[in-house]
Design a protein around this motif. Structure first.
Motif, short mmCIF file in Angstrom:
data_model
loop_
_atom_site.label_atom_id
_atom_site.label_comp_id
_atom_site.label_asym_id
_atom_site.label_seq_id
_atom_site.Cartn_x
_atom_site.Cartn_y
_atom_site.Cartn_z
N VAL A 70 0.85 -1.08 0.07
CA VAL A 70 -0.05 0.04 0.09
C VAL A 70 0.81 1.13 -0.15
CG1 VAL A 70 -0.19 0.14 2.64
CG2 VAL A 70 -1.67 1.15 1.26
N ARG A 71 0.33 2.36 -0.60
CA ARG A 71 1.15 3.55 -0.55
C ARG A 71 1.04 3.96 0.82
NH1 ARG A 71 -1.64 6.05 -4.25
NH2 ARG A 71 -2.24 8.04 -3.09
N ALA A 72 2.32 4.48 1.39
CA ALA A 72 2.23 4.90 2.86
C ALA A 72 1.32 5.96 3.25
CB ALA A 72 3.78 5.32 2.99
N ASN A 73 1.15 7.01 2.37
CA ASN A 73 0.41 8.11 2.63
C ASN A 73 -1.18 7.86 2.63
OD1 ASN A 73 0.12 8.14 -0.09
ND2 ASN A 73 0.53 10.09 -0.34
N LEU A 74 -1.77 6.66 2.50
CA LEU A 74 -3.00 6.49 2.47
C LEU A 74 -3.60 6.64 4.03
CD1 LEU A 74 -2.97 5.59 -0.41
CD2 LEU A 74 -4.60 3.72 0.12
N PRO A 75 -4.62 7.14 4.05
CA PRO A 75 -5.33 7.38 5.50
C PRO A 75 -5.38 6.21 6.29
CG PRO A 75 -6.68 8.63 3.76
CD PRO A 75 -5.81 7.74 2.95
N GLU A 76 -5.38 6.17 7.56
CA GLU A 76 -5.22 5.26 8.39
C GLU A 76 -6.54 4.43 8.35
OE1 GLU A 76 -3.39 5.47 12.13
OE2 GLU A 76 -1.65 6.85 11.59
N GLN A 77 -7.44 5.00 8.42
CA GLN A 77 -8.86 4.55 8.41
C GLN A 77 -9.28 3.79 7.30
OE1 GLN A 77 -10.90 4.34 11.13
NE2 GLN A 77 -12.64 3.32 9.96
N LEU A 78 -8.69 4.33 6.23
CA LEU A 78 -9.16 3.52 5.04
C LEU A 78 -8.31 2.17 4.78
CD1 LEU A 78 -10.30 3.47 2.08
CD2 LEU A 78 -8.27 4.73 1.36
N VAL A 79 -7.09 2.35 5.28
CA VAL A 79 -6.19 1.16 5.31
C VAL A 79 -6.71 0.18 6.41
CG1 VAL A 79 -4.03 0.21 5.42
CG2 VAL A 79 -4.14 2.44 4.31
N ARG A 80 -7.03 0.68 7.44
CA ARG A 80 -7.76 -0.30 8.47
C ARG A 80 -8.89 -1.01 7.89
NH1 ARG A 80 -10.77 -1.50 13.00
NH2 ARG A 80 -9.52 -1.65 14.90
N GLU A 81 -9.71 -0.39 7.13
CA GLU A 81 -10.94 -0.91 6.80
C GLU A 81 -10.47 -2.00 5.42
OE1 GLU A 81 -14.62 -0.28 7.42
OE2 GLU A 81 -13.08 -0.35 9.08
#
Length: 298
Positions: A239-250
């Protein structure tokens, strides 16, 4: 609350654009593509403000470059690709270790290629430019002392390799993928096929390139050909590191909670577990993924 509402800033009354997630995969007849298509369908269904799609690529090395450059948000890669690509793509992190790739050396059932040594002087596809297959196959040929001009090297993707083998334009091809690889499965259904045993090359690869490589079996039940042991290495969803945490958590939650659905698209996806997913060296987990795993307590 919709996911985008949790992620977006600005005026609450203004409509927000969907969050785009492009998933860098590989050949349409290989595992990355099937896995990515199923994951995209899950994200589109379960995250109403996400618009996910797959990108056909040459696979691992290209996928790392696309995610690192911002041309894709997610992607699949072999672990052995990462040491040579991380310096150029420091903005890449991991969501999960998803399954192990197995290196296939495929030839005709009645042909002369029975060992790696038999490739000398023959026409061999080592994988598409930018693929993990090319990196692993090239390393294996080097430890087998078949580098340089010892073979007549082609750089074809899976579909072109299958077509070239069937037409007699090449004598063998390498492809690295999770079991079963649909393109190889279809080849074995249609014509006499042999997969060459690579078990003797695991330790030389580990000695030269590190402990990422392990031996894994390809049972007769997978392709209907003689069982062999081959070289395997882990696959990661990056994943790209700057994706929002909440999005990546989902995304991480759905990846783990929808394993049965993903496995219906390809059996390799069913081999994931939260316990094995967190082992992603040399990549660190994205904070959003790490947060989900901490809560899940694998």
């Amino acid at each position: 609350m919709l996911l985008t509402a949790a992620l977006a800033a600005g005026c609450r009354d203004a409509p927000t654009a969907p969050t785009t997630i492009r998933i860098a995969t590989g050949s349409p007849t290989a595992v990355y593509y099937a896995f990515g298509q199923s994951l995209a369908a899950i994200l589109n269904r379960d995250l109403p403000d996400v618009r996910a799609s797959v990108v056909i690529t040459a696979a691992s090395a290209e996928n790392v470059q696309l995610v690192g450059s911002g041309a894709a948000e997610l992607g699949f890669t072999q672990a052995d690709v990462l040491p040579t690509t991380m310096a150029e793509n420091p903005t890449v992190e991991a969501i999960a270790r998803v399954y192990d790739d197995q290196l296939h050396l495929v030839t005709t059932g009645g042909g002369p290629v029975r060992t790696v040594a038999d490739l000398r002087g023959r026409r061999v596809s080592v994988g598409a430019p930018g693929s993990g297959t090319e990196i692993t196959a090239t390393r294996l040929l080097e430890v087998a002392r078949l580098g340089g001009d010892e073979i007549r090297r082609e750089r074809l993707g899976l579909d072109d390799s299958v077509a070239a083998l069937r037409s007699g334009r090449i004598d063998a091809f390498f492809f690295s993928g999770g079991l079963p690889v649909r393109g190889i499965e279809e080849l074995a259904w249609r014509s006499a096929t042999r997969i060459v045993d690579l078990s003797e090359w695991t330790e030389p690869l580990r000695d030269r390139y590190g402990q990422v490589y392990v031996s894994r079996d390809i049972p007769r039940s997978v392709y209907g050909v003689d069982a062999v042991t081959t070289v395997a290495d882990p696959n990661y969803l990056i994943v790209r590191a700057n994706l929002p945490e909440q999005l990546v958590r989902e995304v991480t939650r759905l990846l783990m909670e929808r394993r049965a659905e993903l496995a219906a698209a390809h059996p390799a996806a069913g081999r994931m577990s939260p316990r094995s997913a967190i082992v992603t060296a040399p990549l660190s987990l994205h904070p959003g993924a790490a947060d989900w795993y901490r809560a899940a307590k694998p």
